[in-house]
Design a protein around this motif. Structure first.
Motif, PDB file in Angstrom:
ATOM      1  N   VAL A 168       0.950  -1.143  -0.139  1.00  0.00           N
ATOM      2  CA  VAL A 168       0.152   0.056  -0.085  1.00  0.00           C
ATOM      3  C   VAL A 168       0.821   1.164  -0.036  1.00  0.00           C
ATOM      4  CG1 VAL A 168      -1.763  -1.294   1.147  1.00  0.00           C
ATOM      5  CG2 VAL A 168      -0.234   0.235   2.553  1.00  0.00           C
ATOM      6  N   HIS A 169       0.358   2.276  -0.400  1.00  0.00           N
ATOM      7  CA  HIS A 169       0.905   3.784  -0.387  1.00  0.00           C
ATOM      8  C   HIS A 169       0.217   4.405   0.691  1.00  0.00           C
ATOM      9  CE1 HIS A 169       2.433   3.641  -4.767  1.00  0.00           C
ATOM     10  NE2 HIS A 169       3.191   2.726  -4.054  1.00  0.00           N
ATOM     11  N   VAL A 200       5.656   3.718   1.698  1.00  0.00           N
ATOM     12  CA  VAL A 200       5.247   2.528   0.887  1.00  0.00           C
ATOM     13  C   VAL A 200       5.436   1.339   1.651  1.00  0.00           C
ATOM     14  CG1 VAL A 200       5.739   0.958  -1.193  1.00  0.00           C
ATOM     15  CG2 VAL A 200       5.957   3.612  -1.433  1.00  0.00           C
ATOM     16  N   ALA A 201       4.514   0.566   2.166  1.00  0.00           N
ATOM     17  CA  ALA A 201       4.583  -0.487   3.047  1.00  0.00           C
ATOM     18  C   ALA A 201       4.208  -1.636   2.317  1.00  0.00           C
ATOM     19  CB  ALA A 201       3.372  -0.181   3.974  1.00  0.00           C
ATOM     20  N   THR A 202       5.192  -2.788   2.465  1.00  0.00           N
ATOM     21  CA  THR A 202       4.934  -3.942   1.658  1.00  0.00           C
ATOM     22  C   THR A 202       4.992  -5.037   2.783  1.00  0.00           C
ATOM     23  OG1 THR A 202       6.256  -3.244  -0.004  1.00  0.00           O
ATOM     24  CG2 THR A 202       6.073  -5.516   0.195  1.00  0.00           C
ATOM     25  N   ARG A 224      12.436   0.651   7.249  1.00  0.00           N
ATOM     26  CA  ARG A 224      12.361  -0.333   8.687  1.00  0.00           C
ATOM     27  C   ARG A 224      11.674  -1.441   8.035  1.00  0.00           C
ATOM     28  NH1 ARG A 224       8.067   0.984  13.292  1.00  0.00           N
ATOM     29  NH2 ARG A 224       6.325   1.228  11.967  1.00  0.00           N
ATOM     30  N   THR A 225      12.121  -2.549   8.521  1.00  0.00           N
ATOM     31  CA  THR A 225      11.610  -3.975   8.895  1.00  0.00           C
ATOM     32  C   THR A 225      11.267  -4.357  10.177  1.00  0.00           C
ATOM     33  OG1 THR A 225      12.917  -4.417   6.867  1.00  0.00           O
ATOM     34  CG2 THR A 225      11.764  -6.423   7.776  1.00  0.00           C
ATOM     35  N   LEU A 251       7.785  -4.248   5.524  1.00  0.00           N
ATOM     36  CA  LEU A 251       8.881  -3.422   5.138  1.00  0.00           C
ATOM     37  C   LEU A 251       8.282  -1.908   4.764  1.00  0.00           C
ATOM     38  CD1 LEU A 251      11.674  -2.300   4.066  1.00  0.00           C
ATOM     39  CD2 LEU A 251      11.010  -3.558   1.892  1.00  0.00           C
ATOM     40  N   GLU A 252       8.748  -1.049   5.524  1.00  0.00           N
ATOM     41  CA  GLU A 252       8.403   0.486   5.242  1.00  0.00           C
ATOM     42  C   GLU A 252       9.198   1.129   4.737  1.00  0.00           C
ATOM     43  OE1 GLU A 252       4.533   0.769   8.470  1.00  0.00           O
ATOM     44  OE2 GLU A 252       6.352   1.551   9.150  1.00  0.00           O
ATOM     45  N   VAL A 253       9.051   2.039   3.585  1.00  0.00           N
ATOM     46  CA  VAL A 253      10.098   2.863   3.130  1.00  0.00           C
ATOM     47  C   VAL A 253       9.512   4.286   3.114  1.00  0.00           C
ATOM     48  CG1 VAL A 253      11.308   3.364   0.994  1.00  0.00           C
ATOM     49  CG2 VAL A 253      10.715   0.947   1.575  1.00  0.00           C
TER      50      VAL A 253
END
Length: 202
Positions: free
Chosen positions: A77-78, A88-90, A142-143, A156-158
């Motif tokens: 998701v954004h 951005v979160a995966t 960060r993870t 994972l967030e960017v």
């Protein structure tokens, strides 16, 4: 673990180890978020934070989620504020309760809101923090994991531009006129926007 969160009757202590030495106070607050990142970002920017799905791939739902029959979903998701992507979160999510399954998959709550609806304090582990330079932007990544009864996720967030935490409102409004033109209403189309398409793995 790179994070230790402890408290007593007289004190609370949050220790974040193995993080870059140049992280700022506001960045450390975001790095320590435990399912409430949207809330913190909204507080920082004083604006709503919207979740825009990019994809969601779900394992077959042949039975209700349970410890013996876990349902998994890979998703991205954004997080968007004032038309700009702020994160951005995966994620890879594992569901082992029908309540968590209903909230995330049927009612479409994002991860943080799912945990809040479950009414439980999640177990949080910060696994890794990185700072990278991509083009002209400085990224913060960060993870971490969140776990509670019936629900677990590795995320994972960017944060695509660390300048957002320095310049705040000025960064957010940069290029606003161009985005307003881009987001202007268009004629009706029967083509479903790509971000609304959720694929299911059979």
């Amino acid at each position: 673990m790179p994070s230790i969160d402890s408290f007593s009757t007289a004190s609370t202590s949050v220790q974040l180890s193995c993080i870059p030495s140049d992280t700022t106070g506001i960045e450390r607050i975001m790095l320590a978020a435990q399912g409430d990142l949207q809330r913190l970002l909204s507080t920082f920017f004083l604006r709503p934070i919207f979740v825009e799905p990019v994809y969601a791939d779900t394992s077959p739902r042949l039975h209700s989620a349970s410890p013996d029959y876990a349902i998994t979903q890979s998703r991205r998701v954004h997080l968007v504020c004032a038309g700009k992507v702020v994160c951005v979160a995966t994620s890879t999510v594992t569901l082992t309760s029908p309540v968590a399954e209903r909230l995330l998959l049927d009612e479409k709550f994002p991860i943080g809101q799912t945990i809040r609806k479950l009414g439980q304090c999640p177990r949080f582990s910060l696994l890794n923090v990185e700072t990278l330079t991509v083009g002209t932007k400085r990224e913060l990544r960060r993870t971490y994991t969140l776990e509670t009864e019936g629900f677990s996720a590795e995320i994972l967030e960017v944060f695509p531009d660390r300048d957002m935490f320095i310049r705040g409102e000025a960064w957010l409004l940069e290029g606003q006129a161009e985005r307003d033109v881009t987001c202007a209403p268009v004629t009706e189309s029967h083509v479903k926007p790509e971000w609304l398409t959720l694929s299911v793995v059979h």
